[in-house]
Design a protein around this motif. Structure first.
Motif, short mmCIF file in Angstrom:
data_model
loop_
_atom_site.label_atom_id
_atom_site.label_comp_id
_atom_site.label_asym_id
_atom_site.label_seq_id
_atom_site.Cartn_x
_atom_site.Cartn_y
_atom_site.Cartn_z
N GLY A 194 44.46 -57.43 -78.97
CA GLY A 194 43.34 -58.21 -78.42
C GLY A 194 43.81 -59.21 -77.37
O GLY A 194 45.01 -59.33 -77.09
N LEU A 195 42.86 -59.96 -76.79
CA LEU A 195 43.21 -60.89 -75.70
C LEU A 195 44.18 -61.97 -76.20
O LEU A 195 45.12 -62.33 -75.48
N THR A 196 43.96 -62.49 -77.42
CA THR A 196 44.85 -63.56 -77.89
C THR A 196 46.29 -63.04 -77.99
O THR A 196 47.23 -63.71 -77.56
N GLY A 197 46.45 -61.83 -78.54
CA GLY A 197 47.78 -61.24 -78.63
C GLY A 197 48.40 -61.06 -77.25
O GLY A 197 49.59 -61.31 -77.04
N ARG A 198 47.59 -60.66 -76.30
CA ARG A 198 48.09 -60.45 -74.93
C ARG A 198 48.50 -61.79 -74.30
O ARG A 198 49.47 -61.86 -73.57
N LEU A 199 47.72 -62.83 -74.59
CA LEU A 199 48.05 -64.16 -74.05
C LEU A 199 49.38 -64.64 -74.64
O LEU A 199 50.21 -65.22 -73.94
N VAL A 200 49.56 -64.39 -75.92
CA VAL A 200 50.79 -64.80 -76.59
C VAL A 200 52.00 -64.07 -75.99
O VAL A 200 53.07 -64.63 -75.82
N ARG A 201 51.81 -62.79 -75.64
CA ARG A 201 52.93 -61.98 -75.14
C ARG A 201 53.17 -62.14 -73.64
O ARG A 201 54.23 -61.78 -73.13
N ALA A 202 52.17 -62.64 -72.89
CA ALA A 202 52.28 -62.68 -71.42
C ALA A 202 53.53 -63.44 -70.99
O ALA A 202 53.88 -64.47 -71.57
N GLU A 203 54.19 -62.92 -69.97
CA GLU A 203 55.45 -63.54 -69.53
C GLU A 203 55.63 -63.27 -68.04
O GLU A 203 55.44 -62.16 -67.58
N VAL A 207 58.87 -67.08 -68.30
CA VAL A 207 58.02 -68.19 -68.75
C VAL A 207 56.83 -67.63 -69.53
O VAL A 207 56.22 -66.64 -69.13
N ARG A 208 56.54 -68.28 -70.66
CA ARG A 208 55.39 -67.86 -71.47
C ARG A 208 54.40 -69.02 -71.60
O ARG A 208 54.75 -70.16 -71.34
#
Ligand code: HEM
Length: 385
Positions: A194-203, A207-208
């Motif tokens: 989901g979007l939250t998981g994608r936000l957590v993984r975005a790099e 930088v995260r």
């Protein structure tokens, strides 16, 4: 309201408003120029507004109020998570949720379309996008109602009023912060798709996003993505009621719907004005604006600029091209525009298909909400067949 936008340009493209102590910018060219130059016209008002600890968290991921390079860093990171594919993938759910909401009023020949559809749909879509449990949807609706339900927020530039308004919503903001932080920490352990998981993984370049930045971004989605879409849906049905010839063109050719939506956006922009602050002395349309001036870019007036739009005061669903500024312009151009357009296309198509005849039931019950801040109907009773 509309008269104000129409006449705003009579005093020239750029003028100083003595009463409000700010610069009003009203023509299309100057509004676009202001929005295109973040170095001269900053979006960061943090030094001017009073600070409130509960709001500090929101500020961190709230890139609509940031300038480059901080803005670029955050927008690039969240763009990795909130991609066009993610938005397109929402189509079946938007369809299903709209159908569910319309089924609930199926046997009624009169209902308030804001309550029934325009208000709940965008908040449900955002909650689902974030992977919030369905049972907590009501919580999101409650927060949204507290944050935007009243007229106090944004209705005054007086600092004492701003402080009072912030104070009154602080407990809700605190509750939201706590909830969202738990939600994000859960997704740090189990990211999921989901979007939250994608936000957590975005790099990007190692930088995260921090937890606080994600909370701020989610809050921005709730603010920017909810009431604006509610406004668009209500404004569309109101405009089609007021202009039956244009509505007939749409009924005869439903393929026109995307153009109709663009004309509604031009005609009644949910955010009529955007604020900026000059970082230095600037020249604009022959005027000199000192450093640290507040500038109001009037999108609504720019959308009716005769230099850019033929017959600007006609609601014309065949208008093409339609270079309205309703989603802003430049680096802050609305991040959710594809989602807003998709929701509007699906919801309006399903409403028109389900009800061959629609009329605003009682014009006197139509209420426009706090129009300096958001142009949106608060209630729109419809009679349908
Ligand atoms: C930015 C309007 C729907 C998320 C903006 C801006 C405008 C705008 C005018 C620019 C603000 C500025 O320059 O200061 C609208 C309208 C909408 C809508 C009229 C609906 C009809 C949405 C939706 C979402 C969204 C559905 C997300 C789900 C955002 C975000 C920004 C933004 C995150 C900040 C972009 C940045 O600063 O780079 N919106 N919006 N908006 N919008 Fe929307």
């Amino acid at each position: 309201l509309v008269d104000g936008w129409r006449t705003a340009r009579q005093a020239g493209p750029v003028r100083y408003d003595e009463q409000q102590k700010l610069w009003q910018v009203v023509d299309h060219e100057s509004v676009a120029a202001v929005l295109a130059d973040p170095a001269a016209y900053s979006s960061d008002f943090s030094g001017l507004a009073p600070t409130q600890p509960d709001f500090e968290t929101f500020r961190q991921g709230n890139f609509v109020g940031m300038d480059p390079p901080a803005h670029r860093k955050l927008r690039t990171l969240v763009s990795q998570a909130f991609t066009p594919r993610v938005v397109a993938g929402l189509e079946p759910r938007i369809h299903a949720v709209t159908t569910e909401l319309l089924d609930a009023v199926e046997d009624r020949d009169r209902f308030d379309v804001v309550d029934a559809l325009a208000y709940p749909l965008p908040i449900i879509v955002i909650a689902e996008l974030l992977g919030v449990p369905a049972g907590d949807r009501a919580l999101f609706q409650e927060w949204a109602a507290t944050l935007f339900g009243g007229d106090e927020i944004g209705s005054s530039l007086d600092m004492a009023d701003v402080e009072r308004a912030l104070e009154s919503i602080a407990p809700t903001v605190r509750e939201m912060n706590g909830y969202l932080l738990d939600h994000i920490r859960h997704h740090r352990k189990n990211p999921g798709e989901g979007l939250t998981g994608r936000l957590v993984r975005a790099e990007v370049d190692g930088v995260r996003l921090t937890d606080q930045e994600i909370v701020g971004f989610v809050a921005l989605l709730l603010v920017a993505g909810h009431i604006t879409t509610t406004a668009l849906l209500g404004n569309a049905l109101l405009s089609l009621d007021q202009y039956p010839d244009e509505a007939a063109l749409l009924r005869a050719d439903p393929g026109r719907l995307p153009d109709v939506i663009e004309e509604v956006l031009r005609w009644l922009p949910p955010f009529p004005e955007l604020g900026r602050r000059t970082t230095r002395e600037v020249q604009l349309a022959g005027r000199t604006l000192p450093a640290d001036s507040v500038v109001m870019a009037n999108l609504a007036a720019a959308n009716r600029d005769p230099a850019r739009f033929a017959r600007p005061d006609d609601f014309d669903v065949t208008r093409s091209p339609n270079p309205h500024l309703t989603f802003g312009h430049g680096i802050h151009f609305c991040f959710g525009a594809p989602l807003a357009r998709l929701e509007a296309r699906i919801a309006l198509r399903l409403v028109l298909e389900r009800f061959p005849e629609i009329a605003v039931a009682c014009r006197s019950e139509v209420e426009i909400q706090n129009p300096a801040v958001i142009v949106s109907v608060r209630r729109l009773p419809l009679e349908v067949r």
